[in-house]
Design a protein around this motif. Sequence first.
Motif, mmCIF file in Angstrom:
data_model
loop_
_atom_site.group_PDB
_atom_site.id
_atom_site.type_symbol
_atom_site.label_atom_id
_atom_site.label_comp_id
_atom_site.label_asym_id
_atom_site.label_seq_id
_atom_site.Cartn_x
_atom_site.Cartn_y
_atom_site.Cartn_z
ATOM 1 N N ILE A 117 46.029 89.791 115.733
ATOM 2 C CA ILE A 117 46.474 90.695 114.674
ATOM 3 C C ILE A 117 47.955 91.046 114.824
ATOM 4 O O ILE A 117 48.698 91.145 113.850
ATOM 5 C CB ILE A 117 45.576 91.950 114.608
ATOM 6 N N TRP A 118 48.403 91.174 116.068
ATOM 7 C CA TRP A 118 49.806 91.561 116.301
ATOM 8 C C TRP A 118 50.745 90.381 116.065
ATOM 9 O O TRP A 118 51.838 90.559 115.531
ATOM 10 C CB TRP A 118 49.971 92.148 117.703
ATOM 11 N N LEU A 121 51.058 90.143 112.369
ATOM 12 C CA LEU A 121 51.938 91.206 111.875
ATOM 13 C C LEU A 121 53.402 90.864 112.133
ATOM 14 O O LEU A 121 54.252 91.018 111.247
ATOM 15 C CB LEU A 121 51.575 92.534 112.540
ATOM 16 N N ALA A 145 48.099 98.684 119.857
ATOM 17 C CA ALA A 145 47.621 99.171 118.566
ATOM 18 C C ALA A 145 48.449 100.356 118.082
ATOM 19 O O ALA A 145 48.903 100.387 116.930
ATOM 20 C CB ALA A 145 46.140 99.549 118.666
ATOM 21 N N CYS A 189 51.258 100.388 115.037
ATOM 22 C CA CYS A 189 51.047 101.350 113.947
ATOM 23 C C CYS A 189 52.297 102.207 113.747
ATOM 24 O O CYS A 189 52.688 102.491 112.617
ATOM 25 C CB CYS A 189 49.845 102.242 114.228
ATOM 26 N N VAL A 224 54.998 100.046 112.169
ATOM 27 C CA VAL A 224 54.642 99.820 110.761
ATOM 28 C C VAL A 224 54.884 101.087 109.940
ATOM 29 O O VAL A 224 55.358 101.014 108.804
ATOM 30 C CB VAL A 224 53.186 99.326 110.645
ATOM 31 N N LEU A 266 51.045 99.687 104.717
ATOM 32 C CA LEU A 266 50.053 98.925 105.484
ATOM 33 C C LEU A 266 49.142 99.809 106.340
ATOM 34 O O LEU A 266 48.110 99.360 106.825
ATOM 35 C CB LEU A 266 50.751 97.925 106.413
ATOM 36 N N LEU A 267 49.551 101.054 106.548
ATOM 37 C CA LEU A 267 48.804 101.933 107.458
ATOM 38 C C LEU A 267 47.347 102.167 107.070
ATOM 39 O O LEU A 267 46.493 102.219 107.962
ATOM 40 C CB LEU A 267 49.533 103.262 107.631
ATOM 41 N N LEU A 321 45.711 99.297 108.665
ATOM 42 C CA LEU A 321 45.973 99.110 110.090
ATOM 43 C C LEU A 321 45.395 100.225 110.969
ATOM 44 O O LEU A 321 44.899 99.948 112.071
ATOM 45 C CB LEU A 321 47.479 98.989 110.315
ATOM 46 N N VAL A 354 41.723 99.732 112.011
ATOM 47 C CA VAL A 354 41.632 98.626 112.963
ATOM 48 C C VAL A 354 42.100 99.095 114.339
ATOM 49 O O VAL A 354 41.452 98.828 115.357
ATOM 50 C CB VAL A 354 42.459 97.411 112.478
ATOM 51 N N ALA A 355 43.226 99.809 114.372
ATOM 52 C CA ALA A 355 43.755 100.321 115.642
ATOM 53 C C ALA A 355 42.759 101.294 116.290
ATOM 54 O O ALA A 355 42.547 101.253 117.507
ATOM 55 C CB ALA A 355 45.101 100.995 115.417
#
Length: 180
Positions: free
Chosen positions: A47-48, A51, A121, A125, A128, A135-136, A139, A142-143
């Motif tokens: 995921i990172w 991103l 994570a 966040c 972002v 996107l938060l 995200l 998920v985090a």
Amino acid sequence: MKPRAPAVFDRLDTLEWHLCQRLAGFSIHRPWLWSLRLASKAGDWPIWVALIAGQPWLHGRDEGWRLTFHYTLTALVAIAFYRLVKTRLCRERPFITFSSIACQEPARDRYSFPSGHTMHAVMFCTLVAAHSPWLLPALIPVAALIAISRVGLGLHYISDVIAGAAIGYAMALASLALIA
């Protein structure tokens, strides 16, 4: 000779083990265990990397590549700091210290403090939030699930996750301050 963790971890382990055991116990429910494992795998790196790689697409070529470099450098510094702390403090994972806590996912090493998954994570966040706050809403859940998965899989204590979150937040803020 095995490295010895600071005495404060002995006290924290004793305070936290019951709650960690209880949270890890929810893993008997297959859909929940599957969700935790999926979150843990996503928090490993995919995921990172997505991103970071997506920044030019999200922000245009010039700004996107600048953010790609910024996010990559921040992650590398965070990893170096995390490894330094983890190998110096040597807190054993809950499933090693307490046989009543089941380990539901293979551990990369024997030490748990701090949670690197949670560190990344929260760090991403925070980055972002500064560059792509829209996107938060996708995200943050998920985090949060990544952080929960660390305790739910029996790999970390709650204080490991809190410390990982604090380090991730501090790393992100420091990197944002440096480029401001």
